[in-house]
Write an enzyme that holds these catalytic residues in place. Structure first.
Site, PDB file in Angstrom:
ATOM      1  N   ASP A 167       1.133  -0.954  -0.171  1.00 36.68           N
ATOM      2  CA  ASP A 167      -0.012   0.557   0.204  1.00 36.68           C
ATOM      3  C   ASP A 167       0.927   1.419  -0.045  1.00 36.68           C
ATOM      4  O   ASP A 167       1.671   0.935   0.415  1.00 36.68           O
ATOM      5  CB  ASP A 167      -0.938   0.175   1.845  1.00 36.68           C
ATOM      6  CG  ASP A 167      -2.217   0.804   0.907  1.00 36.68           C
ATOM      7  OD1 ASP A 167      -2.137   1.255   0.169  1.00 36.68           O
ATOM      8  OD2 ASP A 167      -2.774   1.067   1.973  1.00 36.68           O
ATOM      9  N   TRP A 172       2.557   7.973  -1.873  1.00 40.00           N
ATOM     10  CA  TRP A 172       4.205   8.437  -2.015  1.00 40.00           C
ATOM     11  C   TRP A 172       4.229   9.317  -3.935  1.00 40.00           C
ATOM     12  O   TRP A 172       5.505   9.989  -3.525  1.00 40.00           O
ATOM     13  CB  TRP A 172       5.197   7.032  -2.380  1.00 40.00           C
ATOM     14  CG  TRP A 172       6.495   6.694  -2.929  1.00 40.00           C
ATOM     15  CD1 TRP A 172       7.370   6.762  -2.216  1.00 40.00           C
ATOM     16  CD2 TRP A 172       7.162   7.097  -3.854  1.00 40.00           C
ATOM     17  NE1 TRP A 172       8.837   7.496  -2.686  1.00 40.00           N
ATOM     18  CE2 TRP A 172       8.869   7.218  -3.619  1.00 40.00           C
ATOM     19  CE3 TRP A 172       6.252   6.832  -5.331  1.00 40.00           C
ATOM     20  CZ2 TRP A 172       9.767   7.201  -4.982  1.00 40.00           C
ATOM     21  CZ3 TRP A 172       7.799   7.098  -6.228  1.00 40.00           C
ATOM     22  CH2 TRP A 172       8.798   6.914  -6.104  1.00 40.00           C
ATOM     23  N   HIS A 217       2.787   3.467  -8.755  1.00 41.56           N
ATOM     24  CA  HIS A 217       2.961   2.243  -9.043  1.00 41.56           C
ATOM     25  C   HIS A 217       4.855   1.628  -9.709  1.00 41.56           C
ATOM     26  O   HIS A 217       4.514   0.079  -9.919  1.00 41.56           O
ATOM     27  CB  HIS A 217       2.098   1.554 -10.090  1.00 41.56           C
ATOM     28  CG  HIS A 217       0.887   2.295  -9.267  1.00 41.56           C
ATOM     29  ND1 HIS A 217       0.596   1.529  -7.708  1.00 41.56           N
ATOM     30  CD2 HIS A 217      -0.251   2.704  -9.550  1.00 41.56           C
ATOM     31  CE1 HIS A 217      -1.605   2.318  -7.729  1.00 41.56           C
ATOM     32  NE2 HIS A 217      -0.995   2.843  -8.383  1.00 41.56           N
ATOM     33  N   ASN A 243      -9.885  -3.196  -7.079  1.00 47.24           N
ATOM     34  CA  ASN A 243      -9.268  -1.903  -7.966  1.00 47.24           C
ATOM     35  C   ASN A 243      -9.991  -1.351  -9.976  1.00 47.24           C
ATOM     36  O   ASN A 243      -9.399  -0.337  -9.946  1.00 47.24           O
ATOM     37  CB  ASN A 243      -7.866  -2.606  -8.035  1.00 47.24           C
ATOM     38  CG  ASN A 243      -6.968  -2.427  -6.940  1.00 47.24           C
ATOM     39  OD1 ASN A 243      -6.198  -2.853  -6.609  1.00 47.24           O
ATOM     40  ND2 ASN A 243      -7.182  -1.487  -6.361  1.00 47.24           N
ATOM     41  N   TRP A 244     -11.064  -2.364  -9.774  1.00 45.16           N
ATOM     42  CA  TRP A 244     -11.801  -1.894 -11.101  1.00 45.16           C
ATOM     43  C   TRP A 244     -12.406  -0.537 -10.931  1.00 45.16           C
ATOM     44  O   TRP A 244     -12.108  -0.044 -12.347  1.00 45.16           O
ATOM     45  CB  TRP A 244     -12.495  -3.001 -11.979  1.00 45.16           C
ATOM     46  CG  TRP A 244     -11.908  -4.278 -12.471  1.00 45.16           C
ATOM     47  CD1 TRP A 244     -11.706  -5.017 -11.409  1.00 45.16           C
ATOM     48  CD2 TRP A 244     -10.848  -4.238 -13.736  1.00 45.16           C
ATOM     49  NE1 TRP A 244     -11.579  -6.389 -12.225  1.00 45.16           N
ATOM     50  CE2 TRP A 244     -10.972  -6.051 -13.386  1.00 45.16           C
ATOM     51  CE3 TRP A 244     -10.827  -3.639 -14.220  1.00 45.16           C
ATOM     52  CZ2 TRP A 244      -9.805  -6.795 -13.766  1.00 45.16           C
ATOM     53  CZ3 TRP A 244      -9.717  -5.097 -15.261  1.00 45.16           C
ATOM     54  CH2 TRP A 244      -9.090  -6.312 -15.044  1.00 45.16           C
ATOM     55  N   ARG A 304       1.831  -5.122   6.023  1.00 41.07           N
ATOM     56  CA  ARG A 304       0.701  -4.185   5.121  1.00 41.07           C
ATOM     57  C   ARG A 304       1.745  -2.921   5.093  1.00 41.07           C
ATOM     58  O   ARG A 304       2.171  -2.655   6.017  1.00 41.07           O
ATOM     59  CB  ARG A 304      -0.537  -4.273   5.517  1.00 41.07           C
ATOM     60  CG  ARG A 304      -1.548  -2.792   4.817  1.00 41.07           C
ATOM     61  CD  ARG A 304      -2.750  -3.194   4.473  1.00 41.07           C
ATOM     62  NE  ARG A 304      -3.513  -2.350   4.033  1.00 41.07           N
ATOM     63  CZ  ARG A 304      -4.452  -1.903   3.284  1.00 41.07           C
ATOM     64  NH1 ARG A 304      -5.384  -3.325   3.987  1.00 41.07           N
ATOM     65  NH2 ARG A 304      -5.377  -0.877   2.766  1.00 41.07           N
TER      66      ARG A 304
HETATM   67  C1  FPP Z   1      -1.730   0.145  -3.629  1.00 44.88           C
HETATM   68  O1  FPP Z   1      -1.379   1.105  -3.512  1.00 44.88           O
HETATM   69  C2  FPP Z   1      -0.592  -0.286  -4.706  1.00 44.88           C
HETATM   70  C3  FPP Z   1      -2.237  -1.101  -5.755  1.00 44.88           C
HETATM   71  C4  FPP Z   1      -3.040  -1.176  -5.469  1.00 44.88           C
HETATM   72  C5  FPP Z   1      -0.755  -1.705  -6.908  1.00 44.88           C
HETATM   73  C6  FPP Z   1       0.321  -2.686  -6.032  1.00 44.88           C
HETATM   74  C7  FPP Z   1       0.715  -2.859  -7.453  1.00 44.88           C
HETATM   75  C8  FPP Z   1       2.361  -2.913  -8.027  1.00 44.88           C
HETATM   76  C9  FPP Z   1       3.210  -2.399  -6.802  1.00 44.88           C
HETATM   77  C10 FPP Z   1       2.515  -3.356  -8.791  1.00 44.88           C
HETATM   78  C11 FPP Z   1       2.926  -4.988  -9.142  1.00 44.88           C
HETATM   79  C12 FPP Z   1       4.309  -5.157  -9.981  1.00 44.88           C
HETATM   80  C13 FPP Z   1       4.113  -6.436 -10.252  1.00 44.88           C
HETATM   81  C14 FPP Z   1       6.035  -6.622 -10.947  1.00 44.88           C
HETATM   82  C15 FPP Z   1       3.863  -7.737  -9.201  1.00 44.88           C
HETATM   83  P1  FPP Z   1      -2.596   2.696  -3.591  1.00 44.88           P
HETATM   84  O2  FPP Z   1      -2.302   3.091  -5.628  1.00 44.88           O
HETATM   85  O3  FPP Z   1      -4.037   2.388  -2.335  1.00 44.88           O
HETATM   86  O4  FPP Z   1      -1.553   3.576  -2.490  1.00 44.88           O
HETATM   87  P2  FPP Z   1      -2.528   4.751  -1.853  1.00 44.88           P
HETATM   88  O5  FPP Z   1      -2.768   4.154  -0.447  1.00 44.88           O
HETATM   89  O6  FPP Z   1      -1.140   5.512  -1.167  1.00 44.88           O
HETATM   90  O7  FPP Z   1      -3.519   5.928  -3.254  1.00 44.88           O
END
Ligand code: FPP
Length: 239
Positions: free
Chosen positions: A17, A22, A34, A65-66, A185
């Site tokens: 997360d 970030w 990402h 996430n969709w 997490r």
């Molecule tokens: C949560 O952060 C993260 C995700 C929804 C996507 C995680 C995916 C990756 C790190 C890429 C994976 C790649 C491979 C190669 C397996 P968020 O966007 O919810 O962050 P926020 O809570 O700060 O908005």
């Protein structure tokens, strides 16, 4: 030596997360968070393997996430497709076996082809098993398993009173893999968010404020040490 090894969790799962936060902090688009997150996954996978962890499961894209903006969904799918298409040499070099968990029927044909090739090519590797959750939801996974059993009951091959834990487990995407010992997490939230609901019944939870793109081997070691401390205190009892 033997004792120290016993304290290493065999299976570590991660809710990665904080990519968006970030990026925002740096004035970058969320998708850059990402991209950096994906780099960190590859690094931490190698670190986990070097530490003796045998199974490593990450939550890359949830069934929820969709509902993110279309541009962010596209960026995430693109990142995952790139990983599926380009990571074979690295996985072969590091003896990594890859398995994608989640409902693949809703992913594009191109993604499905790339997944199949990555899974098939790495199937004989004997090192760490890297499970990537894509279009994954714990409830959805249980529903799919139960539906399979319901069909077997309808077909007359299974009696309802014979259904037990192991039969539900056999229909999960993770079937055959030991349940996670430790779930990490990142970035401050302290929720399970529909990740590995069945498998996580006895999993130790570890939360850190560090955002996923800033996660390092040292952070992983801290989580593993905390896990080792708890196992020592509670005698390693799982139930
Ligand atoms: C949560 O952060 C993260 C995700 C929804 C996507 C995680 C995916 C990756 C790190 C890429 C994976 C790649 C491979 C190669 C397996 P968020 O966007 O919810 O962050 P926020 O809570 O700060 O908005």
């Amino acid at each position: 030596m033997e004792e120290k090894k016993d304290r290493i969790p065999a299976h570590v799962a991660i809710i990665m997360d904080g990519n968006g936060r970030w990026a925002k902090k740096r004035g970058l688009p969320r998708s850059m968070g990402h991209v950096q997150g994906a780099r960190v996954v590859e690094k931490i996978l190698k670190d986990a393997s070097d530490m003796g962890i045998r199974y490593f499961t990450v939550y890359a894209f949830s069934t929820e996430n969709w509902s993110r903006p279309a541009s962010e969904v596209a960026a995430l799918m693109n990142l995952l497709l790139t990983y599926m298409k380009t990571s074979i040499p690295n996985c072969m070099k590091n003896n990594v076996r890859v398995r994608i968990i989640g409902d693949k029927s809703k992913l594009s044909p191109e993604m499905n082809r790339a997944i199949r090739e990555l899974e098939d090519t790495t199937a004989g590797n004997t090192g760490i098993l890297f499970q990537i959750a894509v279009n994954y939801g714990g409830r959805d996974e249980i529903v799919r398993s139960v539906r399979r059993l319901a069909q077997q009951v309808k077909d007359g091959t299974v009696a309802p009173e014979d259904i037990d834990d192991s039969m539900i487990e056999a229909g999960l995407d993770t079937s055959g893999v030991p349940d996670p010992d430790l779930l990490i997490r990142t970035c401050g939230e302290e929720r399970i968010s529909n990740f590995l609901l069945w498998q996580g019944a006895y999993t130790e939870l570890y939360f850190t404020d560090v955002a996923w793109p800033d996660f390092t081997k040292e952070e992983l070691q801290k989580a593993v040490d905390a896990y080792g401390g708890r196992i020592r205190r509670y005698g390693g009892l799982k139930q």
